[in-house]
Write a protein that holds these residues in place. Structure first.
Motif, PDB file in Angstrom:
ATOM      1  N   SER A  51      -1.065  -9.408   1.258  1.00 25.85           N
ATOM      2  CA  SER A  51      -0.910  -7.986   1.543  1.00 25.85           C
ATOM      3  C   SER A  51       0.233  -7.745   2.515  1.00 25.85           C
ATOM      4  O   SER A  51       0.326  -8.389   3.559  1.00 25.85           O
ATOM      5  N   LYS A  62      -8.619   5.421   3.836  1.00 22.04           N
ATOM      6  CA  LYS A  62      -8.329   4.025   4.113  1.00 22.04           C
ATOM      7  C   LYS A  62      -9.384   3.156   3.439  1.00 22.04           C
ATOM      8  O   LYS A  62     -10.552   3.471   3.474  1.00 22.04           O
ATOM      9  N   HIS A  79      -7.978   1.535  -2.780  1.00 29.24           N
ATOM     10  CA  HIS A  79      -8.356   1.001  -4.083  1.00 29.24           C
ATOM     11  C   HIS A  79      -9.602   0.129  -3.984  1.00 29.24           C
ATOM     12  O   HIS A  79      -9.954  -0.371  -2.906  1.00 29.24           O
ATOM     13  N   ARG A 108      -2.664   2.308  -3.951  1.00 29.23           N
ATOM     14  CA  ARG A 108      -3.226   3.026  -2.804  1.00 29.23           C
ATOM     15  C   ARG A 108      -4.137   2.103  -1.993  1.00 29.23           C
ATOM     16  O   ARG A 108      -4.842   1.265  -2.551  1.00 29.23           O
ATOM     17  N   GLU A 109      -4.144   2.317  -0.716  1.00 24.92           N
ATOM     18  CA  GLU A 109      -4.894   1.440   0.177  1.00 24.92           C
ATOM     19  C   GLU A 109      -6.397   1.533  -0.065  1.00 24.92           C
ATOM     20  O   GLU A 109      -7.126   0.575   0.186  1.00 24.92           O
ATOM     21  N   LYS A 164      -7.417  -9.725   1.763  1.00 30.67           N
ATOM     22  CA  LYS A 164      -6.036  -9.689   2.233  1.00 30.67           C
ATOM     23  C   LYS A 164      -5.573 -10.998   2.846  1.00 30.67           C
ATOM     24  O   LYS A 164      -6.340 -11.697   3.498  1.00 30.67           O
ATOM     25  N   PHE A 206       0.826  -1.199   0.000  1.00 33.75           N
ATOM     26  CA  PHE A 206       0.000   0.000   0.000  1.00 33.75           C
ATOM     27  C   PHE A 206       0.865   1.255   0.000  1.00 33.75           C
ATOM     28  O   PHE A 206       1.812   1.371   0.778  1.00 33.75           O
TER      29      PHE A 206
END
Length: 228
Positions: free
Chosen positions: A184, A220, A172, A169-170, A225, A26
């Motif tokens: 992740s 966020k 997404h 980017r986190e 994950k 990220f």
């Protein structure tokens, strides 16, 4: 339950040998006026990312492809752009690229531009609900198409048994297909950064303003994950 990286023993890790594997990193950004407290957390985050990514490669499989969002040019031209956009992720990518790992472009330039244009309009605000709906729907459609393009590029380039690392980017909203095993990279410093940003948001505006990044850097999101 998905096993944590540190608990994956060699026999169990072997189950991923013939699968397409994607390691997610990220993107966390800094800014020139960032307080030293944040910069320290930022530097620690990227050091922990490097360590955990190396651990994933040792346990699950080495990286065969390097992917990074927002980069639309391949090879050296793309790497020069990345060095300016995100020096921290560039350092990790450049190290592996020099070792022969391929840096692959996943963005479609027009899709990226369209998504960014819709986002800029959203941030401007609206008086008309009708216009707000049009822009919101346009942004959603463009973003969906953009992420579909990214995923298609990854699945096209990755072969069975290979691994890639995607810097994204986190927040997404990409939906990864079942053919990809997703791992992740989530170091402890990531939670520290989230906590710090929440604390800044809770302060009075005149106090927090100097310590906060742009909104796009503080969001966020969620994804499917496997925690390392």
């Amino acid at each position: 339950m998905t096993p944590e990286l540190g608990k994956i023993e060699k026999p169990e890790a072997g189950q991923y040998r013939d699968r397409k594997k994607l390691y997610l990193v990220f993107l966390i950004f800094s800014w020139p006026e960032a307080p030293k407290e944040y910069k320290d957390k930022f530097d620690l985050y990227w050091q922990q990312v490097a360590d955990q990514l190396a651990g994933l490669e040792a346990k699950i499989g080495p990286v065969n492809y390097l992917y990074h969002e927002s980069i639309t040019r391949p090879g050296e031209e793309g790497l020069k752009t990345l060095a300016k956009l995100s020096p921290a992720s560039f350092n990790i990518i450049d190290e592996r690229h020099k070792q022969g790992v391929k840096f692959e472009t996943v963005e479609g330039e027009e899709l990226l531009k369209e998504s960014m244009d819709w986002q800029r309009l959203l941030l401007a605000g609206f008086l008309s609900q009708k216009v707000a709906d049009i822009v919101s729907n346009g942004f959603i459609a463009a973003t969906k198409a953009r992420y579909e393009h990214i995923i298609n590029r990854i699945t096209e380039t990755l072969k069975e048994g290979e691994a890639g690392v995607l810097f994204i980017r986190e927040e997404h909203t990409a939906q990864f297909p079942d053919e990809l095993e997703i791992f992740s990279v989530m170091p402890p410093a990531l939670d520290d950064i989230h906590r710090w940003l929440r604390e800044q948001s809770a302060k009075p505006p005149e106090v927090a303003e100097k310590g906060k990044p742009e909104k796009s850097e503080a969001k966020k999101g969620k994804t499917r994950k496997k925690k390392p």
